[in-house]
Write an enzyme that holds these catalytic residues in place. Sequence first.
Site, mmCIF file in Angstrom:
data_model
loop_
_atom_site.group_PDB
_atom_site.id
_atom_site.type_symbol
_atom_site.label_atom_id
_atom_site.label_comp_id
_atom_site.label_asym_id
_atom_site.label_seq_id
_atom_site.Cartn_x
_atom_site.Cartn_y
_atom_site.Cartn_z
ATOM 1 N N ARG A 29 0.852 -1.182 0.000
ATOM 2 C CA ARG A 29 0.000 0.000 0.000
ATOM 3 C C ARG A 29 0.895 1.240 0.000
ATOM 4 O O ARG A 29 2.016 1.218 0.515
ATOM 5 C CB ARG A 29 -0.976 -0.010 1.173
ATOM 6 C CG ARG A 29 -0.343 -0.015 2.508
ATOM 7 C CD ARG A 29 -1.331 -0.046 3.648
ATOM 8 N NE ARG A 29 -0.579 -0.145 4.875
ATOM 9 C CZ ARG A 29 0.058 0.866 5.441
ATOM 10 N NH1 ARG A 29 -0.008 2.071 4.903
ATOM 11 N NH2 ARG A 29 0.766 0.704 6.536
ATOM 12 N N TYR A 158 -3.080 -3.963 -5.605
ATOM 13 C CA TYR A 158 -2.459 -4.668 -4.480
ATOM 14 C C TYR A 158 -3.181 -4.397 -3.166
ATOM 15 O O TYR A 158 -3.548 -3.252 -2.855
ATOM 16 C CB TYR A 158 -0.989 -4.255 -4.324
ATOM 17 C CG TYR A 158 -0.284 -5.146 -3.328
ATOM 18 C CD1 TYR A 158 0.220 -6.380 -3.726
ATOM 19 C CD2 TYR A 158 -0.190 -4.795 -1.993
ATOM 20 C CE1 TYR A 158 0.823 -7.227 -2.808
ATOM 21 C CE2 TYR A 158 0.403 -5.636 -1.067
ATOM 22 C CZ TYR A 158 0.910 -6.854 -1.483
ATOM 23 O OH TYR A 158 1.486 -7.688 -0.577
ATOM 24 N N LYS A 167 -8.198 -1.408 5.017
ATOM 25 C CA LYS A 167 -7.702 -0.153 5.594
ATOM 26 C C LYS A 167 -8.597 1.035 5.213
ATOM 27 O O LYS A 167 -8.834 1.926 6.026
ATOM 28 C CB LYS A 167 -6.270 0.105 5.137
ATOM 29 C CG LYS A 167 -5.297 -1.031 5.441
ATOM 30 C CD LYS A 167 -5.119 -1.242 6.914
ATOM 31 C CE LYS A 167 -4.042 -2.280 7.197
ATOM 32 N NZ LYS A 167 -3.868 -2.512 8.634
ATOM 33 N N HIS A 187 -6.710 0.112 14.808
ATOM 34 C CA HIS A 187 -5.735 -0.787 14.178
ATOM 35 C C HIS A 187 -5.217 -1.732 15.265
ATOM 36 O O HIS A 187 -4.098 -1.591 15.754
ATOM 37 C CB HIS A 187 -4.610 0.070 13.593
ATOM 38 C CG HIS A 187 -3.655 -0.669 12.731
ATOM 39 N ND1 HIS A 187 -2.375 -0.238 12.489
ATOM 40 C CD2 HIS A 187 -3.772 -1.830 12.033
ATOM 41 C CE1 HIS A 187 -1.751 -1.071 11.687
ATOM 42 N NE2 HIS A 187 -2.579 -2.056 11.396
ATOM 43 N N SER A 209 2.518 -1.450 11.878
ATOM 44 C CA SER A 209 2.736 -2.519 10.917
ATOM 45 C C SER A 209 4.134 -3.112 11.145
ATOM 46 O O SER A 209 5.068 -2.389 11.501
ATOM 47 C CB SER A 209 2.646 -1.968 9.489
ATOM 48 O OG SER A 209 1.466 -1.210 9.350
ATOM 49 N N CYS A 211 5.203 -5.253 13.472
ATOM 50 C CA CYS A 211 5.641 -5.462 14.866
ATOM 51 C C CYS A 211 5.100 -6.779 15.428
ATOM 52 O O CYS A 211 5.126 -6.988 16.638
ATOM 53 C CB CYS A 211 5.200 -4.308 15.752
ATOM 54 S SG CYS A 211 6.212 -2.836 15.547
ATOM 55 N N ASP A 236 -5.874 -7.636 13.121
ATOM 56 C CA ASP A 236 -5.477 -6.350 12.537
ATOM 57 C C ASP A 236 -6.404 -5.187 12.882
ATOM 58 O O ASP A 236 -5.940 -4.074 13.030
ATOM 59 C CB ASP A 236 -5.396 -6.495 11.008
ATOM 60 C CG ASP A 236 -4.667 -5.349 10.330
ATOM 61 O OD1 ASP A 236 -3.652 -4.886 10.881
ATOM 62 O OD2 ASP A 236 -5.123 -4.910 9.260
ATOM 63 N N ARG A 328 2.329 -12.016 0.861
ATOM 64 C CA ARG A 328 1.230 -12.190 1.819
ATOM 65 C C ARG A 328 0.472 -13.481 1.590
ATOM 66 O O ARG A 328 0.504 -14.066 0.515
ATOM 67 C CB ARG A 328 0.240 -11.030 1.656
ATOM 68 C CG ARG A 328 0.862 -9.654 1.867
ATOM 69 C CD ARG A 328 0.361 -9.025 3.094
ATOM 70 N NE ARG A 328 1.168 -7.890 3.527
ATOM 71 C CZ ARG A 328 1.065 -7.365 4.734
ATOM 72 N NH1 ARG A 328 0.209 -7.861 5.598
ATOM 73 N NH2 ARG A 328 1.820 -6.352 5.098
HETATM 74 O O1 O2Y Z 1 0.838 -3.531 1.838
HETATM 75 C C1 O2Y Z 1 -0.362 -3.817 1.969
HETATM 76 O O2 O2Y Z 1 -1.191 -3.546 1.109
HETATM 77 C C2 O2Y Z 1 -0.819 -4.525 3.144
HETATM 78 S S1 O2Y Z 1 -0.630 -3.607 4.589
HETATM 79 C C3 O2Y Z 1 -1.340 -4.541 5.854
HETATM 80 C C4 O2Y Z 1 -1.936 -5.756 5.583
HETATM 81 C C5 O2Y Z 1 -2.507 -6.465 6.604
HETATM 82 C C6 O2Y Z 1 -2.491 -5.944 7.860
HETATM 83 N N1 O2Y Z 1 -1.913 -4.759 8.127
HETATM 84 C C7 O2Y Z 1 -1.317 -4.068 7.163
HETATM 85 C C8 O2Y Z 1 -0.687 -2.765 7.582
HETATM 86 O O3 O2Y Z 1 0.034 -2.122 6.843
HETATM 87 O O4 O2Y Z 1 -0.919 -2.375 8.741
HETATM 88 MN MN MN Z 2 -2.275 -3.564 9.867
#
Ligand code: O2Y
Ligand code: MN
Length: 545
Positions: A29, A158, A167, A187, A209, A211, A236, A328
């Site tokens: 993301r 993605y 999110k 979160h 994220s 951790c 999450d 993932r």
């Molecule tokens: O990079 C992404 O699109 C995934 S980010 C993500 C995925 C699952 C749980 N938490 C996160 C995050 O960045 O906190």
């Molecule tokens: Mn997350």
Amino acid sequence: MDDRELIRLHQKKYPGCYLHRSNPNDVARTEKLTFISTPRHEDVGPTNNWMPPADAKKRVWPLFKGAMKGRTMFVIPYLMGVPGSLLARVGIEITDSRYVVLSMRIMTRMGKAALDSLKATGQRAVRGLHSKADLNPERRFIMHFPADEVIWSVGSGYGGNALLGKKCFSLRIASDIARREGWLAEHMLIVGLESPEGETTYMAAAFPSACGKTNLAMLVPPERFKGWKVWTVGDDIAWMRWGEDGRLYAANPEAGFFGVAPLTSMKTNPNAMKTVGKNTIFVNTAMTLDALPWWEGMDGPPPAEAWDWRGRPWTPTSSDKAAHPNSRFTAPARQCPSISPHWEDPQGVPISAIIFGGRRSQLTPLVYESLSWSHGVYVGAGMATETTAAASDLGLSVRRDPMAMLPFCGYNMADYFAHWLSMEKKPGVKLPRIFHVNWFRKNDAGNWMWPGFGENLRVLHWIVERCKGRGKAVETPIGFVPGAGAIDTDGIDVSPETMHDLTAVGGEDWKAEVEDQEAFFGQFGDRLPGGIRKEEQALRKRLGS
Ligand code: O2Y
Ligand code: MN
């Protein structure tokens, strides 16, 4: 599969499992391309990217013109939460990505459950429009319109950019709805710890994220805690509202896990490994020649030959990693061996403790408890974590990430702090206790001081004891730390001296920390609530600064 959008994996060993490879320019993301769109800049604050709605209409809307040409357009009705719950909301995502459709089918309750819920509640659905368009990062935008409860996402296929229920809806849009309606969209993982006597204490924990949220949510009790059980409710996101009994109830709005694959193994997270054994979409992992998913840190030796995440031949001597570091798995939560029998209870589970945490090699004790609710909010607001590229000539690079919501709060974070502070003013509430944990302390030789993984249960156990009014503690300027012997170290190689160091509070270091926090809080100007300033002044006084 004909278009290689999915690759079928070994169906005997991984039934119902597939691999998806995203465009190499589209592997995570993208915070810098994520915007909150409101008429006034001050309503999104200094920590969000802002775009006025008129500019969004001019710059972003035209990118959708013809963007889906030649593809099938899907309309996905989906429910975040369980049918019949006050903590459930409907979304509609329009998309031209088949990968998104299949992933949303795992991550949400899709289809009839959503349409039935729309009919039964008369709610307005959160409306999302998504197109991969040409996957050009120059024309990639993730837009949120909180007032209209609308999301536009263009130019990415993605994860967090494209699966709009996660999110975009469950955190950015929902946090704004929650503020208006008096609840919390956070979160946070949700976990229950059941004692051998059968009493379960539920906790919600916010970590930035990377951790280890998924690992903590699925923790396996160590030998010393035989008879204890850890129940996973979510890994999450937590939606939380006050129940009629005054307690805070939390529910996981998601139906699946979108977890990081690298370093997930039978040693680090056996429950995750068992969860992903069937009906899972792997994204950007490597694949062995006999079609098994593979990533760095998985159990056993690396395969002699494999296809890397881009589909190129790979061997252990290759200079690149086989799996992308952000590769993932997308797996149904119901397959998790530790999934709580209450994870789909419409009222959620009652939360006794809220835990904040970050990755700090120095300064922050293994665990401490806040002195009050407002102090706990201040602790959460001051949260920080060391970034992965931590070491530089200038020292460690620390990112402030209040309540782990920095990339996910859909409005001005100063108002978010005020919303948290306001919770204690609600009549009749029984406030959870607030804690802070840090599994990542290092000693002068640069070695970890705490074993982590399943042994973190020892810290959760102290937290439960504190919630029950037991658990020895010592008051320090930053809060209550465990007294000597209060954390059970039987069976682990952690000496009383190390425990002392892990729970020590260095006054001078904390004075410097307060200054650094101040620099972060300063950007909110007059909008920063007085309650945060008051707690900061009180801490300075306790530290003698
Ligand atoms: O990079 C992404 O699109 C995934 S980010 C993500 C995925 C699952 C749980 N938490 C996160 C995050 O960045 O906190
Ligand atoms: Mn997350």
